[in-house]
Design an enzyme around this catalytic site. Structure first.
Site, PDB file in Angstrom:
ATOM      1  N   PHE A 115      20.456  -2.913  19.361  1.00  0.00           N
ATOM      2  CA  PHE A 115      20.687  -3.316  20.750  1.00  0.00           C
ATOM      3  C   PHE A 115      21.854  -4.287  20.778  1.00  0.00           C
ATOM      4  O   PHE A 115      21.787  -5.373  20.201  1.00  0.00           O
ATOM      5  CB  PHE A 115      19.467  -3.972  21.407  1.00  0.00           C
ATOM      6  N   ASP A 155      25.800  -9.410  14.939  1.00  0.00           N
ATOM      7  CA  ASP A 155      25.442  -9.740  16.322  1.00  0.00           C
ATOM      8  C   ASP A 155      24.272 -10.717  16.269  1.00  0.00           C
ATOM      9  O   ASP A 155      23.123 -10.317  16.064  1.00  0.00           O
ATOM     10  CB  ASP A 155      25.071  -8.467  17.086  1.00  0.00           C
ATOM     11  N   LYS A 196      23.847 -15.761  24.761  1.00  0.00           N
ATOM     12  CA  LYS A 196      22.533 -16.276  25.160  1.00  0.00           C
ATOM     13  C   LYS A 196      22.404 -17.807  25.081  1.00  0.00           C
ATOM     14  O   LYS A 196      22.898 -18.492  25.962  1.00  0.00           O
ATOM     15  CB  LYS A 196      21.443 -15.564  24.378  1.00  0.00           C
TER      16      LYS A 196
HETATM   17  C1  LIG Z   1      20.949  -9.751  24.751  1.00  0.00           C
HETATM   18  C2  LIG Z   1      21.697  -9.153  23.652  1.00  0.00           C
HETATM   19  C3  LIG Z   1      22.974  -8.602  23.853  1.00  0.00           C
HETATM   20  C4  LIG Z   1      23.609  -8.474  25.223  1.00  0.00           C
HETATM   21  O1  LIG Z   1      23.796  -9.691  25.857  1.00  0.00           O
HETATM   22  P1  LIG Z   1      24.021  -9.711  27.457  1.00  0.00           P
HETATM   23  O2  LIG Z   1      24.343 -11.155  27.739  1.00  0.00           O
HETATM   24  O3  LIG Z   1      22.750  -9.256  28.081  1.00  0.00           O
HETATM   25  O4  LIG Z   1      25.162  -8.800  27.756  1.00  0.00           O
HETATM   26  C5  LIG Z   1      23.653  -8.109  22.753  1.00  0.00           C
HETATM   27  N1  LIG Z   1      23.115  -8.159  21.517  1.00  0.00           N
HETATM   28  C6  LIG Z   1      21.892  -8.675  21.287  1.00  0.00           C
HETATM   29  C7  LIG Z   1      21.352  -8.714  19.900  1.00  0.00           C
HETATM   30  C8  LIG Z   1      21.134  -9.183  22.343  1.00  0.00           C
HETATM   31  O5  LIG Z   1      19.913  -9.652  22.124  1.00  0.00           O
END
Ligand SMILES: *Cc1c(COP(=O)(O)O)cnc(C)c1O
Length: 428
Positions: free
Chosen positions: A158, A243, A272
């Site tokens: 994700f 990520d 985040k």
């Molecule tokens: C939440 C998340 C994203 C996307 O972030 P947004 O601010 O919602 O665009 C990407 N990678 C990971 C691992 C996430 O948890």
């Protein structure tokens, strides 16, 4: 699912909604695109680990906006930084300098151990930026023929919701009806180092991966996986891009999850909790050989690096350090997992997690995690299922032992009940 008349979809939640919640939910459902399936709770105020709904009922937030609220709701120091910066300057655009961005970038680079950072707003934008960075590096440094760069990703990843990012999702629903998709990605199994070795070609620029797959159900790779991955990337001359939008900034008990693995990525993606749940701010970090390739006009964002978000992020980082949130996440996470593992529930298949991101994986016979989350909401605990069968518990990192005990008692009550009949008819 489309509803024929306003408020019809509300009937799926047969709970007699209290007077103030109902019209607000109706407004959201009538005027909002139906791209989420929220629990029927309408939050009005929030503080620390607690939120209050419009009727004044208190709930513990065990989701923390998918780890955007590591510092807790409305942290006084962060709100103070927000208010004070809001009175000075909020946005300059990158056409001019501002007095917050430079110090923010330096503090972030020092903390993570990189030369340079590129600020964006959302997580998905930061992932897009990382993809662009890897491709640019592939063409300029590695000599990959124009438009042939490949990026390897893991199954069940994700990384966000933009077209390019969903192009390499393996989740059917995220992709279908949104094509044509972006090409140049190769998917391999998560946790399989040999698969990575096999997937690399002379045109591979990078491997993009999460340290643990949170959205996929809190999936941890086997120990040693990332050491092998690091070695393979180095040997093949490709970038390792982590990520850490969800795992970074204290959530797993370390500032960055890569510290558990004893490896350092070439490219680090954060989001985040960088904005402490106050403002969206994300960043991509790398060393000069990579991030130094950008020239004016290559990439940008109107709000990226705005002084308001930078002031918030500087304080967000300070709070994580000063309040020892990494240590707290490690201790509280261990404490919670030990307690959860004592549960005698017919529904639990496995408890797994690291730091304060804990997944309760339920047997298929439990009938899905959603109804347990609904039950927990009634008990005053807000959390959300991830995929079908996993309840994710991820409170703000400064949650106290007493508060964890309080939450545990409710989780215990809800999961000990052998017969689970949802009061709410589930729509999707
Ligand atoms: C939440 C998340 C994203 C996307 O972030 P947004 O601010 O919602 O665009 C990407 N990678 C990971 C691992 C996430 O948890």
């Amino acid at each position: 699912m489309q509803s024929a008349c306003p408020g019809e979809s509300l009937k799926t939640n047969s709970r007699p909604l209290a007077l103030k919640s109902r019209p607000l939910i109706e407004l959201a459902e009538k005027y909002g695109a139906n791209n989420y399936h929220p629990l029927p709770v309408v939050v009005a105020t929030a503080k620390g680990v607690w939120v209050k709904d419009v009727e004044g009922k208190k709930y513990m937030d065990m989701l923390s906006a998918y780890s955007a609220l590591n510092q807790g709701h409305c942290h006084p120091k962060i709100i103070k930084a927000l208010a004070s910066q809001a009175k000075k300057a909020t946005l300059t655009s990158r056409a001019f300098h501002n007095d917050q961005m430079g110090p923010f970038l330096k503090e972030l680079c020092d903390l993570a151990g990189f030369d340079k950072a590129l600020p964006m707003n959302s997580g998905a934008e930061a992932v897009e930026t990382a993809v662009k960075t890897a491709r640019k590096w592939g063409y300029l440094k590695k000599g990959i023929p124009r438009d042939k760069a490949e990026i390897i990703v893991a199954a069940n990843n994700f990384h966000g919701r933009t077209i390019t990012v969903i192009s390499f999702s393996t989740e059917e629903q995220y992709r279908k009806d949104f094509g044509p998709l972006t090409t140049g990605f190769k998917v391999i199994a998560f946790g399989d180092a040999e698969a990575l070795r096999r997937a690399i070609t002379p045109n591979t620029a990078a491997f993009l991966v999460e340290p643990s797959q949170c959205e996929a159900g809190i999936l941890m790779p086997r120990p040693g996986y990332f050491k092998e991955v690091r070695a393979i990337c180095k040997e093949a001359g490709i970038l390792l891009m982590l990520d850490e939008i969800q795992t970074g900034l204290g959530r797993t008990g370390k500032m960055f999850a890569f510290e558990h693995e004893g490896v350092k990525p070439d490219v680090l993606i954060l989001g985040k909790a960088l904005g402490a749940g106050v403002l969206p701010i994300s960043a991509v970090l790398a060393n000069n050989e990579i991030m130094g390739l950008y020239k004016p006009g290559d990439h940008g964002s109107t709000f990226g690096g705005n002084p308001l978000a930078c002031a918030v992020a500087r304080t967000a980082l300070k709070v994580i350090i000063e309040e020892r949130l990494c240590q707290k996440a490690e201790e509280s996470g261990a404490y919670l997992m030990v307690k959860l593992r004592t549960l005698k529930s017919p529904h639990i298949k496995e408890i797994r997690g690291r730091g304060l991101i804990v997944g309760i994986d339920l047997h298929a016979s439990a009938g899905g995690a959603r109804k347990f989350c609904e039950k927990l909401m009634e008990e005053g605990v807000l959390c959300k299922e991830t995929h079908e069968h996993v309840i994710r518990l991820a409170p703000p990192l400064n949650i106290t032992k007493k508060e964890l005990d309080w939450a545990f008692e409710r989780v215990k009550k809800v999961l000990s009940d052998p017969i689970q009949n949802s009061k709410f008819k589930i729509q999707n």
